[in-house]
Design a protein around this motif. Sequence first.
Motif, short mmCIF file in Angstrom:
data_model
loop_
_atom_site.label_atom_id
_atom_site.label_comp_id
_atom_site.label_asym_id
_atom_site.label_seq_id
_atom_site.Cartn_x
_atom_site.Cartn_y
_atom_site.Cartn_z
N UNK A 185 -0.15 -0.57 11.28
CA UNK A 185 0.42 -1.52 10.33
C UNK A 185 -0.18 -1.40 8.94
N UNK A 186 -1.09 -0.46 8.74
CA UNK A 186 -1.77 -0.35 7.46
C UNK A 186 -0.81 0.08 6.35
N UNK A 187 0.21 0.85 6.71
CA UNK A 187 1.13 1.38 5.71
C UNK A 187 2.33 0.47 5.46
N UNK A 188 2.30 -0.74 6.04
CA UNK A 188 3.45 -1.64 5.88
C UNK A 188 3.61 -2.11 4.43
N UNK A 189 2.51 -2.18 3.69
CA UNK A 189 2.60 -2.59 2.29
C UNK A 189 3.22 -1.48 1.45
N UNK A 190 4.26 -1.75 0.68
CA UNK A 190 4.95 -0.69 -0.08
C UNK A 190 4.02 0.13 -0.96
N UNK A 191 3.11 -0.53 -1.69
CA UNK A 191 2.22 0.22 -2.57
C UNK A 191 1.31 1.16 -1.79
N UNK A 192 0.86 0.74 -0.60
CA UNK A 192 0.00 1.58 0.22
C UNK A 192 0.77 2.80 0.71
N UNK A 193 2.02 2.59 1.12
CA UNK A 193 2.85 3.72 1.56
C UNK A 193 3.05 4.71 0.42
N UNK A 194 3.22 4.21 -0.78
CA UNK A 194 3.38 5.08 -1.93
C UNK A 194 2.12 5.89 -2.18
N UNK A 195 0.96 5.21 -2.12
CA UNK A 195 -0.31 5.91 -2.32
C UNK A 195 -0.55 6.95 -1.23
N UNK A 196 -0.18 6.62 0.00
CA UNK A 196 -0.36 7.55 1.11
C UNK A 196 0.47 8.81 0.89
N UNK A 197 1.68 8.63 0.45
CA UNK A 197 2.56 9.78 0.18
C UNK A 197 1.93 10.69 -0.87
#
Length: 342
Positions: A185-197
């Motif tokens: 669930x760590x990537x559920x936040x939109x900004x975190x998913x963007x940073x992960x990408x």
Amino acid sequence: MLQALGLGAAEETIYTALMAQPTASAHDLARQTGIVVAETSRVLADLETRGLISVATEPDCEESGSAGQPTGSQSVHYRLAPPSVALAPLLAEQRNALHQAESAFSMLIEQYRNTAVHSATGVVEVVVGMEQVAHRFHQLQRGAQRELLVFLVGAPVAVPREETGMSESSVLDRGVDFRAVAVKDYLDTPNVARDARAAIKAGMQLRLVDSLPLKLVVSDRERAMVPLDTADSDAEPSAIVVHRSGLLAALVHLFEMEWARARPLHITTTGVHAEETIEQQPTKGELDVLALLLAGFSDRRTASQLGVSLRTVERRTRRLMDLARADSRLQLGWHAARAGWL
């Protein structure tokens, strides 16, 4: 893979080549593997001594008189002993060795606890306060020169989420080997998913698991930091910084274990996604196939014995190998014994 059972590379090569046929001579196997006949004969003798293969004498019809072959009426051929029987003692030896290693490891840990109290301040440093915790975190992260290992889990306390690793481009710019394991669930936040990408594109290796036991950052395997959770939400954030020691080695080992079981993430046009997973337990039909294969049955005989088609046997075998992540049937047999499938 047989090296894990105490056998060498040449033994594994010849054993695997023999698995693909009912019987074969030393000359046959030497031609298939590229290993000289003398070495092949030595390896076959060793495998026979270990009980992994047996000797059978068969009429030497077509091969008699050919170059490099015996010209007598018979030549020595070899066949595999059923792996489920032959490999069991080797697995037992490895289990015993692992048990002894685990016992020794526990004794060393206990000895360390009893003798290292006087030097504990040099091994473990307690950091208290939001600013101090954040400062030490950034020291570890930005001071890494070779490798950075991170567990990403839970809500941030002292360090903002955007500073916990994935947006830290300086680490990747320095060529540091950056690996992170995140809870699902760590990537559920939109900004975190963007940073992960962006981080994955830049070279960070990111994997996903269902849960993690703690937050963690390890810098160059020299220092690690673990937050100290407390039931008192009003208490100041605190953490321990662990320097090179048995405790640090244990934390690195924990990371590698979680890394091995985690699912790699990949980038698609719609975002960052974990690799597809499959059911991790074989079905009864697949176990029936496995039992016969390990007993030495061919695919065709297995199909006849079970009353199914050859294609069904091949499909079930392929799924078993996918479950075991095995590249050969020998690896499948080893995994099946290790996982307790039979």
